[in-house]
Design a protein around this motif. Structure first.
Motif, PDB file in Angstrom:
ATOM      1  N   ALA A  20      40.196  61.912  65.850  1.00  0.00           N
ATOM      2  CA  ALA A  20      39.311  60.845  66.321  1.00  0.00           C
ATOM      3  C   ALA A  20      39.230  59.676  65.339  1.00  0.00           C
ATOM      4  CB  ALA A  20      37.913  61.409  66.584  1.00  0.00           C
ATOM      5  N   ASP A  21      39.642  59.892  64.094  1.00  0.00           N
ATOM      6  CA  ASP A  21      39.620  58.815  63.101  1.00  0.00           C
ATOM      7  C   ASP A  21      40.805  57.870  63.236  1.00  0.00           C
ATOM      8  OD1 ASP A  21      37.291  59.808  61.808  1.00  0.00           O
ATOM      9  OD2 ASP A  21      38.519  61.281  60.728  1.00  0.00           O
ATOM     10  N   ALA A  22      41.746  58.189  64.097  1.00  0.00           N
ATOM     11  CA  ALA A  22      42.958  57.373  64.213  1.00  0.00           C
ATOM     12  C   ALA A  22      42.652  55.926  64.599  1.00  0.00           C
ATOM     13  CB  ALA A  22      43.929  57.998  65.212  1.00  0.00           C
TER      14      ALA A  22
ATOM     15  N   ALA B  10      51.899  46.722  62.942  1.00  0.00           N
ATOM     16  CA  ALA B  10      50.819  47.695  62.739  1.00  0.00           C
ATOM     17  C   ALA B  10      51.028  48.940  63.594  1.00  0.00           C
ATOM     18  CB  ALA B  10      49.480  47.051  63.083  1.00  0.00           C
ATOM     19  N   PRO B  11      51.000  50.115  62.983  1.00  0.00           N
ATOM     20  CA  PRO B  11      51.101  51.352  63.759  1.00  0.00           C
ATOM     21  C   PRO B  11      49.903  51.499  64.707  1.00  0.00           C
ATOM     22  CG  PRO B  11      51.419  51.771  61.412  1.00  0.00           C
ATOM     23  CD  PRO B  11      50.933  50.359  61.549  1.00  0.00           C
ATOM     24  N   THR B  12      50.138  52.107  65.839  1.00  0.00           N
ATOM     25  CA  THR B  12      49.075  52.337  66.820  1.00  0.00           C
ATOM     26  C   THR B  12      48.232  53.544  66.406  1.00  0.00           C
ATOM     27  OG1 THR B  12      50.392  53.867  68.125  1.00  0.00           O
ATOM     28  CG2 THR B  12      50.602  51.497  68.657  1.00  0.00           C
ATOM     29  N   ALA B  13      47.131  53.742  67.098  1.00  0.00           N
ATOM     30  CA  ALA B  13      46.305  54.935  66.855  1.00  0.00           C
ATOM     31  C   ALA B  13      47.121  56.200  67.107  1.00  0.00           C
ATOM     32  CB  ALA B  13      45.052  54.899  67.721  1.00  0.00           C
TER      33      ALA B  13
ATOM     34  N   ASP C 192      50.304  56.536  66.597  1.00  0.00           N
ATOM     35  CA  ASP C 192      51.141  56.689  65.406  1.00  0.00           C
ATOM     36  C   ASP C 192      50.343  57.330  64.275  1.00  0.00           C
ATOM     37  OD1 ASP C 192      53.332  55.367  66.656  1.00  0.00           O
ATOM     38  OD2 ASP C 192      52.628  53.407  65.937  1.00  0.00           O
ATOM     39  N   TRP C 193      49.098  56.902  64.115  1.00  0.00           N
ATOM     40  CA  TRP C 193      48.259  57.461  63.055  1.00  0.00           C
ATOM     41  C   TRP C 193      47.921  58.924  63.328  1.00  0.00           C
ATOM     42  CZ3 TRP C 193      48.035  55.890  58.369  1.00  0.00           C
ATOM     43  CH2 TRP C 193      48.297  54.565  58.091  1.00  0.00           C
ATOM     44  N   ARG C 194      47.704  59.286  64.583  1.00  0.00           N
ATOM     45  CA  ARG C 194      47.473  60.703  64.899  1.00  0.00           C
ATOM     46  C   ARG C 194      48.698  61.528  64.515  1.00  0.00           C
ATOM     47  NH1 ARG C 194      44.230  58.426  68.757  1.00  0.00           N
ATOM     48  NH2 ARG C 194      45.877  58.109  70.279  1.00  0.00           N
ATOM     49  N   GLN C 195      49.885  60.985  64.754  1.00  0.00           N
ATOM     50  CA  GLN C 195      51.122  61.673  64.366  1.00  0.00           C
ATOM     51  C   GLN C 195      51.198  61.814  62.844  1.00  0.00           C
ATOM     52  OE1 GLN C 195      53.710  63.057  66.321  1.00  0.00           O
ATOM     53  NE2 GLN C 195      54.269  63.885  64.323  1.00  0.00           N
ATOM     54  N   ARG C 196      50.866  60.760  62.120  1.00  0.00           N
ATOM     55  CA  ARG C 196      50.885  60.813  60.650  1.00  0.00           C
ATOM     56  C   ARG C 196      49.891  61.848  60.138  1.00  0.00           C
ATOM     57  NH1 ARG C 196      51.600  54.528  58.542  1.00  0.00           N
ATOM     58  NH2 ARG C 196      53.427  54.091  59.812  1.00  0.00           N
ATOM     59  N   LEU C 197      48.732  61.879  60.755  1.00  0.00           N
ATOM     60  CA  LEU C 197      47.722  62.873  60.374  1.00  0.00           C
ATOM     61  C   LEU C 197      48.257  64.283  60.595  1.00  0.00           C
ATOM     62  CD1 LEU C 197      44.857  63.712  59.534  1.00  0.00           C
ATOM     63  CD2 LEU C 197      44.126  63.251  61.872  1.00  0.00           C
ATOM     64  N   GLY C 198      48.890  64.514  61.729  1.00  0.00           N
ATOM     65  CA  GLY C 198      49.489  65.817  62.004  1.00  0.00           C
ATOM     66  C   GLY C 198      50.612  66.145  61.040  1.00  0.00           C
ATOM     67  N   ASP C 199      51.418  65.145  60.693  1.00  0.00           N
ATOM     68  CA  ASP C 199      52.502  65.349  59.730  1.00  0.00           C
ATOM     69  C   ASP C 199      51.948  65.767  58.372  1.00  0.00           C
ATOM     70  OD1 ASP C 199      54.306  64.573  61.690  1.00  0.00           O
ATOM     71  OD2 ASP C 199      54.664  62.571  60.825  1.00  0.00           O
ATOM     72  N   ARG C 200      50.901  65.074  57.900  1.00  0.00           N
ATOM     73  CA  ARG C 200      50.309  65.428  56.595  1.00  0.00           C
ATOM     74  C   ARG C 200      49.748  66.851  56.641  1.00  0.00           C
ATOM     75  NH1 ARG C 200      51.963  60.773  56.538  1.00  0.00           N
ATOM     76  NH2 ARG C 200      53.833  62.019  56.482  1.00  0.00           N
TER      77      ARG C 200
ATOM     78  N   TYR D 236      40.310  54.927  53.997  1.00  0.00           N
ATOM     79  CA  TYR D 236      41.063  56.173  54.117  1.00  0.00           C
ATOM     80  C   TYR D 236      42.073  56.262  52.982  1.00  0.00           C
ATOM     81  CZ  TYR D 236      44.925  53.459  56.075  1.00  0.00           C
ATOM     82  OH  TYR D 236      45.930  52.554  56.252  1.00  0.00           O
ATOM     83  N   ALA D 237      42.535  57.479  52.735  1.00  0.00           N
ATOM     84  CA  ALA D 237      43.552  57.733  51.713  1.00  0.00           C
ATOM     85  C   ALA D 237      44.354  58.946  52.145  1.00  0.00           C
ATOM     86  CB  ALA D 237      42.897  57.987  50.358  1.00  0.00           C
ATOM     87  N   TYR D 238      45.646  58.918  51.857  1.00  0.00           N
ATOM     88  CA  TYR D 238      46.465  60.085  52.157  1.00  0.00           C
ATOM     89  C   TYR D 238      47.632  60.158  51.184  1.00  0.00           C
ATOM     90  CZ  TYR D 238      49.629  56.908  54.706  1.00  0.00           C
ATOM     91  OH  TYR D 238      50.492  55.894  55.052  1.00  0.00           O
TER      92      TYR D 238
END
Length: 178
Positions: free
Chosen positions: A15-17, A39-42, A44-52, A71-73
Motif C-alpha cells: 500500500a506504500d507504493a 518515473a516508475p509507476t506504483a 513498478d514500486w510494488r515489484q521493487r518491494l517484492g524484489d527486495r 523511504y529507504a531501501y
C-alpha cells in the motif's frame, strides 16, 4: 513548546507504493538526485518491494501523522555472485520533510536491516551537484568517500558526476576473514 513528532520507521508494504512513487517522481522530474528519467509507476514500486523482500533486503518507509514522508531501501550492488555481500542504499524524502532528522532515522534503520540481512558493505552513489545534504547524511553514519566518477550521467541538459561512498558493516568479522 511541544516537541515535533518523531517519524515512525517501518517496513514498507504494498500500500506504500503510491506515496513512494509520488516522492520519487518529484526527484525524477525536478532534479538529478536520480539518473532515472521516467518515473516508475506504483506497480513498478510494488515489484521493487517484492524484489527486495525476495532478496531479504530492507525496504522501509517513514511516516509522520499517518502519511509516508520518506523511504529507504537496499539493492544488490552488482548482479555477479561475488558481490552478494555488498548493497547500495537509496534514501528519498518528501520535499517538505527535509532537514528534520527523517533521513537519519531512515538510514540508521536501513543500515541495521542491511547488517541483519548479512550485508558487509554498503555503497552510496550520490550525484555530485554541489549540494552536500546526501553526502553529509552518509558521513554522519560513517560512510567515507571511495571514489568520484566524472561525467557519467546526463540529465536535464548537463553532465553529472557521482560520488561513491562506502561503509563497512560488522568490521570485526570483515577483518577476521581477510
Amino acid at each position: 513548546m511541544p516537541a515535533e513528532p518523531q517519524p515512525v520507521v517501518r517496513a514498507a508494504v504494498p500500500a506504500d507504493a503510491e506515496p513512494v512513487a509520488a516522492i520519487f517522481a518529484h526527484y525524477v522530474t525536478t532534479s538529478v538526485a536520480t539518473f532515472e528519467e521516467v518515473a516508475p509507476t506504483a506497480a513498478d514500486w510494488r515489484q521493487r518491494l517484492g524484489d527486495r523482500a525476495g532478496q531479504n533486503l530492507p525496504f522501509l518507509v517513514a511516516e509522520e501523522g499517518g502519511s509516508v514522508c520518506g523511504y529507504a531501501y537496499a539493492s544488490p550492488w552488482r548482479p555477479k555472485s561475488a558481490y552478494r555481500y555488498t548493497v547500495e542504499d537509496s534514501v528519498f524524502l518528501s520535499p517538505g520533510c527535509t532537514g528534520r532528522g527523517i533521513g537519519s532515522a531512515l538510514l540508521g534503520s536501513l543500515l541495521a536491516g542491511c547488517a541483519a540481512a548479512g550485508a558487509r558493505q554498503v555503497i552510496a552513489v550520490i550525484a555530485d551537484t554541489g549540494g552536500d545534504a546526501s553526502a553529509a547524511l552518509h558521513r554522519r553514519f560513517g560512510f567515507t568517500q571511495a571514489g568520484l566518477l566524472s561525467g557519467v550521467g546526463r540529465k536535464h541538459g548537463r553532465w553529472i558526476d557521482t560520488v561513491l561512498m562506502q561503509k563497512g558493516l560488522m568490521q570485526k568479522e570483515l577483518e577476521s576473514t581477510r
